[in-house]
Design a protein around this motif. Structure first.
Motif, PDB file in Angstrom:
ATOM      1  N   VAL A   1      11.175   1.159  -6.777  1.00 23.69           N
ATOM      2  CA  VAL A   1       9.883   0.491  -6.941  1.00 23.69           C
ATOM      3  C   VAL A   1       8.996   0.790  -5.730  1.00 23.69           C
ATOM      4  N   GLN A   2       9.569   0.764  -4.542  1.00 19.02           N
ATOM      5  CA  GLN A   2       8.805   1.062  -3.337  1.00 19.02           C
ATOM      6  C   GLN A   2       8.253   2.483  -3.378  1.00 19.02           C
TER       7      GLN A   2
ATOM      8  N   SER B   1      11.256  -5.258  -2.810  1.00 15.45           N
ATOM      9  CA  SER B   1      11.478  -4.476  -4.031  1.00 15.45           C
ATOM     10  C   SER B   1      12.563  -3.420  -3.833  1.00 15.45           C
TER      11      SER B   1
ATOM     12  N   ARG C   1      15.204  -5.056   2.737  1.00 16.64           N
ATOM     13  CA  ARG C   1      15.064  -5.646   1.403  1.00 16.64           C
ATOM     14  C   ARG C   1      15.775  -6.999   1.317  1.00 16.64           C
TER      15      ARG C   1
ATOM     16  N   ALA D   1       6.712  -9.061  -0.820  1.00 13.55           N
ATOM     17  CA  ALA D   1       7.253  -8.725  -2.138  1.00 13.55           C
ATOM     18  C   ALA D   1       7.524  -7.231  -2.266  1.00 13.55           C
ATOM     19  N   VAL D   2       6.651  -6.401  -1.753  1.00 12.03           N
ATOM     20  CA  VAL D   2       6.871  -4.954  -1.801  1.00 12.03           C
ATOM     21  C   VAL D   2       8.085  -4.594  -0.952  1.00 12.03           C
ATOM     22  N   LEU D   3       8.217  -5.195   0.219  1.00 13.72           N
ATOM     23  CA  LEU D   3       9.389  -4.931   1.063  1.00 13.72           C
ATOM     24  C   LEU D   3      10.674  -5.414   0.401  1.00 13.72           C
TER      25      LEU D   3
ATOM     26  N   TRP E   1       5.446   2.630  -5.865  1.00 13.40           N
ATOM     27  CA  TRP E   1       4.258   1.969  -5.317  1.00 13.40           C
ATOM     28  C   TRP E   1       3.549   2.901  -4.339  1.00 13.40           C
ATOM     29  N   LEU E   2       4.311   3.534  -3.448  1.00 15.24           N
ATOM     30  CA  LEU E   2       3.721   4.458  -2.483  1.00 15.24           C
ATOM     31  C   LEU E   2       3.008   5.608  -3.192  1.00 15.24           C
TER      32      LEU E   2
ATOM     33  N   LEU F   1       4.123   0.651   3.978  1.00 17.43           N
ATOM     34  CA  LEU F   1       4.868  -0.495   3.443  1.00 17.43           C
ATOM     35  C   LEU F   1       4.828  -1.657   4.432  1.00 17.43           C
TER      36      LEU F   1
ATOM     37  N   ARG G   1       2.181 -10.482  -0.764  1.00 25.53           N
ATOM     38  CA  ARG G   1       2.374  -9.246  -1.535  1.00 25.53           C
ATOM     39  C   ARG G   1       3.163  -8.220  -0.723  1.00 25.53           C
ATOM     40  N   ALA G   2       2.863  -8.106   0.570  1.00 22.69           N
ATOM     41  CA  ALA G   2       3.577  -7.162   1.429  1.00 22.69           C
ATOM     42  C   ALA G   2       5.061  -7.515   1.507  1.00 22.69           C
TER      43      ALA G   2
END
Length: 123
Positions: free
Chosen positions: A35-36, A31, A112, A27-29, A39-40, A50, A24-25
């Protein structure tokens, strides 16, 4: 050796949840910056967060690979991502750790790109 994923989580060894958190981490990186930032905002976190779950998971990467939760073929891409993030650390790089920097700095574009390349290799 613990063979049941739930048992691994129970006895304090890195379990499947930790491996999923690591994916998941990544995937967030991977994004987009928008989106990041969203999310934050949603989790009431700062930009540094992140990277925290990624960093924790990266330390356990050999265990994840040994248990076949992460494919060994992803390790070089994940190591490159880790190097990029390490290069962005330190007090002299604080300017990189803002929401604005996520959208404007080439260092985050590289993060990214590397995260997307690694994500393709993850289960």
């Amino acid at each position: 050796m613990v063979t049941d994923l739930r048992e691994a989580d129970r006895v304090g060894e890195p379990g499947a949840r930790a491996a999923l958190g690591f994916v998941r981490a990544v995937a967030v990186l991977a994004s987009d910056a928008e989106v990041q930032v969203a999310w934050l905002s949603r989790v009431h976190a700062v930009v540094d967060e992140l990277v925290l779950e990624f960093d924790q998971g990266f330390r356990l990467l050999s265990t994840f690979v040994d248990r076949d939760w992460i494919d060994a073929g992803a390790v070089p891409a994940l190591a490159e991502l880790d190097r990029q993030l390490a290069d962005m650390g330190g007090d002299h790089q604080r300017v990189l750790w803002t929401a604005e920097a996520l959208a404007t700095r080439p260092e985050w574009d590289r993060v990214r790109i590397l995260a997307r390349a690694a994500l393709i290799l993850l289960p």
